[in-house]
Each structure stands twice: as C-alpha cells, then as structure tokens.
Motif scaffolding. Structure first.
Motif, PDB file in Angstrom:
ATOM      1  N   HIS A   1       6.544  -4.113  -5.046  1.00 12.76           N
ATOM      2  CA  HIS A   1       6.713  -2.659  -5.032  1.00 12.76           C
ATOM      3  C   HIS A   1       6.101  -2.010  -6.273  1.00 12.76           C
ATOM      4  CE1 HIS A   1       9.093  -2.019  -1.440  1.00 12.76           C
ATOM      5  NE2 HIS A   1       9.783  -3.114  -1.735  1.00 12.76           N
TER       6      HIS A   1
ATOM      7  N   THR B   1       2.192  -2.113  -5.810  1.00 10.12           N
ATOM      8  CA  THR B   1       1.716  -1.139  -4.819  1.00 10.12           C
ATOM      9  C   THR B   1       1.949   0.283  -5.301  1.00 10.12           C
ATOM     10  OG1 THR B   1       3.809  -1.313  -3.602  1.00 10.12           O
ATOM     11  CG2 THR B   1       1.967  -2.677  -2.842  1.00 10.12           C
TER      12      THR B   1
ATOM     13  N   GLU C   1       1.772  -3.214   1.589  1.00  3.47           N
ATOM     14  CA  GLU C   1       3.033  -2.624   2.069  1.00  3.47           C
ATOM     15  C   GLU C   1       3.216  -2.850   3.565  1.00  3.47           C
ATOM     16  OE1 GLU C   1       2.731   1.434   0.804  1.00  3.47           O
ATOM     17  OE2 GLU C   1       3.770   1.034  -1.083  1.00  3.47           O
TER      18      GLU C   1
END
Length: 178
Positions: A142, A145, A162
């Motif tokens: 996370h 990204t 993702e």
C-alpha cells in the motif's frame, strides 16, 4: 530446403542412435543409476525430512486453532511456528549433510542441490503468508502504490499492483506454497 536455403541435419545411423542421444541430451547425472542420484539419509537427515513433510499439516492446524482468536489471520503464532519448523528442518538437513558427506555441501549431487535451492525459496514465500502478509507485506504494498499515485506511467504500475492485490487477498491461500 529450396525456399529457405537451409539444409536438414543428417540423421544418425540406426545402429548408432544411443551414442547420438548421449552426445546431444544427457549429462553425467542423467546416466547415473537412480540410487546414485541421492545420498541415503539417516539420523538427523531422516528427522529433518519427516519434519519437512509434516510442516504443512502443523501449520494448517495452527492456523485453524488460532483463527478462533480475535486477531484471526493477523495472529503471529501460527506464522512463527510454521517458519520455525521450516527453518529448523532446513538447518537440520544442512547440518546432517555437512557432517556425513565428503566435501560437505559441495559433495551434493545436482538433484540434491536443486532441492536445497527450492527449499531456500520456500523460506522466502513466508513473506506472502499469514500474519507477515497481513501485517507487513500488505502495508508495504500500500505504501509503494501510494507513492506511485499521480506520477506518469508509474501510476499505471501502481494500479496493476492494486488490481492484483484483490487476487492475492481472495484467491491465494496460506498453504499454497507449502
């Protein structure tokens, strides 16, 4: 071959097929008898193999037991137990190989080296399993990204990662690589 100008290789004499195949395909390990491809394990090596074979069962039972807790999939106990068993089995096998083989790990056959390499990669898959994935790897993905957002071309890479995260979360199961 009239159109390409290439010529076909000549075929060997039908009486000489075995020497032709030996010269083209087989290696020294390929023509060894099966008993010579692996060394016999006893003692610590045998214990290491039994532990390595039982590790997925122990890990699955630990996952089932600790999944009842409020933490569920984020519980570190089954992950630590599974990783410890795999690492312990690997170290026990390596110690046995070093003590019992002439030349230690250098005296292994190609097949044994390949198996040790495969088991080494198996240790690496623990970053995609259980509590480590839920608590560390997922957060790391996370954050990466997130840093790729609103950057030309890199945003596309982040979007693909993702999109695949859904597949990892929904279809990947913790014992897939055991």
């Amino acid at each position: 071959m009239p159109r390409t100008g290439l010529s076909l290789p000549t075929l060997p004499d039908s009486a000489d097929i075995s020497s032709y195949l030996l010269s083209r395909v087989l290696t020294a390990d390929d023509i060894k008898p099966p008993k010579a491809l692996l060394h016999r394990v006893t003692g610590k090596g045998e214990l290491a193999e039994v532990v390595y074979i039982l590790r997925p069962v122990v890990y699955a039972l630990a996952m089932q037991y600790w999944s009842r807790s409020p933490e569920g999939r984020k519980s570190w106990q089954p992950w630590l137990l599974g990783l410890s068993i795999e690492y312990g089995a690997r170290q026990l096998a390596k110690r046995d190989l070093q003590e019992r083989r002439a030349g230690g790990l250098r005296g292994l056959t190609g097949l044994e080296k390949e198996e040790l390499r495969k088991r080494g990669w198996g240790l690496g898959w623990w970053v995609m399993r259980g509590a480590f994935y839920e608590n560390v790897t997922k957060m790391w993905i996370h954050s990466i990204t997130g840093t790729l957002r609103n950057k030309p071309l890199l945003d596309m890479v982040g979007g693909i990662v993702e999109d695949y995260e859904f597949l990892w979360d929904q279809y990947y199961f913790s014992t897939a690589t055991l």
